[in-house]
Design an enzyme around this catalytic site. Sequence first.
Site, PDB file in Angstrom:
ATOM      1  N   ASP A   1       0.793  -1.234   0.000  1.00 31.64           N
ATOM      2  CA  ASP A   1       0.000   0.000   0.000  1.00 31.64           C
ATOM      3  C   ASP A   1       0.833   1.297   0.000  1.00 31.64           C
ATOM      4  O   ASP A   1       1.463   1.624   1.005  1.00 31.64           O
ATOM      5  CB  ASP A   1      -0.923   0.043   1.226  1.00 31.64           C
ATOM      6  CG  ASP A   1      -1.840  -1.168   1.328  1.00 31.64           C
ATOM      7  OD1 ASP A   1      -1.384  -2.290   1.026  1.00 31.64           O
ATOM      8  OD2 ASP A   1      -3.004  -0.996   1.724  1.00 31.64           O
TER       9      ASP A   1
ATOM     10  N   GLU B   1      -4.324   2.066  -3.216  1.00 29.60           N
ATOM     11  CA  GLU B   1      -5.618   2.519  -2.676  1.00 29.60           C
ATOM     12  C   GLU B   1      -5.482   3.574  -1.576  1.00 29.60           C
ATOM     13  O   GLU B   1      -6.488   4.111  -1.123  1.00 29.60           O
ATOM     14  CB  GLU B   1      -6.439   1.328  -2.146  1.00 29.60           C
ATOM     15  CG  GLU B   1      -5.901   0.757  -0.865  1.00 29.60           C
ATOM     16  CD  GLU B   1      -6.970   0.539   0.197  1.00 29.60           C
ATOM     17  OE1 GLU B   1      -8.163   0.593  -0.107  1.00 29.60           O
ATOM     18  OE2 GLU B   1      -6.572   0.351   1.358  1.00 29.60           O
TER      19      GLU B   1
ATOM     20  N   HIS C   1     -10.596   1.432  -0.121  1.00 29.00           N
ATOM     21  CA  HIS C   1     -10.642   2.870  -0.417  1.00 29.00           C
ATOM     22  C   HIS C   1     -10.604   3.172  -1.915  1.00 29.00           C
ATOM     23  O   HIS C   1     -10.485   4.338  -2.300  1.00 29.00           O
ATOM     24  CB  HIS C   1      -9.473   3.590   0.263  1.00 29.00           C
ATOM     25  CG  HIS C   1      -9.540   3.591   1.751  1.00 29.00           C
ATOM     26  ND1 HIS C   1     -10.675   3.964   2.444  1.00 29.00           N
ATOM     27  CD2 HIS C   1      -8.619   3.265   2.696  1.00 29.00           C
ATOM     28  CE1 HIS C   1     -10.445   3.867   3.745  1.00 29.00           C
ATOM     29  NE2 HIS C   1      -9.207   3.436   3.930  1.00 29.00           N
TER      30      HIS C   1
ATOM     31  N   HIS D   1      -6.695  -8.124  -0.443  1.00 24.10           N
ATOM     32  CA  HIS D   1      -6.728  -6.961   0.446  1.00 24.10           C
ATOM     33  C   HIS D   1      -7.672  -7.250   1.610  1.00 24.10           C
ATOM     34  O   HIS D   1      -8.892  -7.264   1.429  1.00 24.10           O
ATOM     35  CB  HIS D   1      -7.207  -5.751  -0.365  1.00 24.10           C
ATOM     36  CG  HIS D   1      -6.969  -4.442   0.301  1.00 24.10           C
ATOM     37  ND1 HIS D   1      -5.753  -3.804   0.273  1.00 24.10           N
ATOM     38  CD2 HIS D   1      -7.782  -3.659   1.048  1.00 24.10           C
ATOM     39  CE1 HIS D   1      -5.839  -2.675   0.947  1.00 24.10           C
ATOM     40  NE2 HIS D   1      -7.059  -2.560   1.425  1.00 24.10           N
TER      41      HIS D   1
ATOM     42  N   HIS E   1      -3.360  -4.242   3.095  1.00 30.80           N
ATOM     43  CA  HIS E   1      -4.330  -3.519   3.917  1.00 30.80           C
ATOM     44  C   HIS E   1      -3.874  -3.236   5.344  1.00 30.80           C
ATOM     45  O   HIS E   1      -4.170  -2.168   5.868  1.00 30.80           O
ATOM     46  CB  HIS E   1      -5.706  -4.208   3.974  1.00 30.80           C
ATOM     47  CG  HIS E   1      -6.692  -3.492   4.856  1.00 30.80           C
ATOM     48  ND1 HIS E   1      -7.222  -2.256   4.538  1.00 30.80           N
ATOM     49  CD2 HIS E   1      -7.220  -3.801   6.063  1.00 30.80           C
ATOM     50  CE1 HIS E   1      -8.048  -1.869   5.501  1.00 30.80           C
ATOM     51  NE2 HIS E   1      -8.048  -2.771   6.439  1.00 30.80           N
TER      52      HIS E   1
ATOM     53  N   HIS F   1      -0.902  -2.656   6.465  1.00 33.18           N
ATOM     54  CA  HIS F   1       0.213  -1.693   6.406  1.00 33.18           C
ATOM     55  C   HIS F   1       1.430  -2.125   7.218  1.00 33.18           C
ATOM     56  O   HIS F   1       2.384  -1.363   7.344  1.00 33.18           O
ATOM     57  CB  HIS F   1      -0.224  -0.283   6.848  1.00 33.18           C
ATOM     58  CG  HIS F   1      -1.244   0.326   5.949  1.00 33.18           C
ATOM     59  ND1 HIS F   1      -1.695   1.621   6.082  1.00 33.18           N
ATOM     60  CD2 HIS F   1      -1.917  -0.187   4.885  1.00 33.18           C
ATOM     61  CE1 HIS F   1      -2.600   1.884   5.153  1.00 33.18           C
ATOM     62  NE2 HIS F   1      -2.748   0.791   4.419  1.00 33.18           N
TER      63      HIS F   1
HETATM   64 FE   LIG Z   1      -7.266  -0.944   2.795  1.00 30.49          FE
END
Ligand SMILES: [Fe+2]
Length: 268
Positions: A8, A39, A68, A152, A177, A179
């Site tokens: 991400d 995203e 997102h 994700h 997702h 992170h």
């Molecule tokens: Fe996400």
Amino acid sequence: MKLLFIGDIFGTCGKRVLAERLPSLIKEYAIDVCVANGENVAGGKGITHNLVGKLHKFGVNVITGGNHSFANADAFDDFANDPFVLRPHNFPPGNPGKGTALYTLPDGRTLGIVNLQGRVFFGETLDCPFRTGAAAIEDLSASTNVIFVDFHAEATSEKKAFAAYVDGRVSAVIGTHTHIQTADERISAAGTAYLTDAGMTGAADSIIGMKKEQVLRRFLLQTPTRFEPSNEGPLLCGAIVDILDATGKARSITRVCEQVRFSHELDV
Ligand SMILES: [Fe+2]
């Protein structure tokens, strides 16, 4: 085929990290194709038309998404018209764009990409990622042996379950997702590479991308707080998967987690 997947990309810091490091990373590891989750690139939420152009310019061949993806209507035309800007395949029909792509390298080799979103902890009424994902993989298998999945999702269990479900049918399943990069990379006996989460490309000195003091304020006071992306501690996270073209089996998976120094003031 050497595939670089970037986790991400978060806000301006993530964008600057890519501008600074992606071109040299591609050369250094002789990367054939780069897929990146975009995203969170627009201030932490979503992507814009302008940012789609920039990610492609920096060297990202295929952009994937997540919860997102549709935060900015400005990018809806990109989802609809750019075959290499994906959003989760299991969003209900009627949304712009699609969640699968067949990318052809300059030398003619092909890579199938599937982007899915998990349902655990999201509370959203998405279609089943398992069944829609398996159908997408079957469709792509008619055209290529090399298939990559960006799953994700929040829950490790759901990511592991999906990898087990498609074991041997795809080259790699990598999660996004959360992170935070996990250290559980492995290749199954059937040749599918797996990593629960690729991690984030953005500011490591943050709380999953946002300024620490603002997130702390919400935890401590339980009051609405506006979050802004952090720019402190630039980090690039992802993984490199080496795949046998003839069979689609993964040969190796190597995590990438690099602190990046900006060589000059990048205006990107
Ligand atoms: Fe996400």
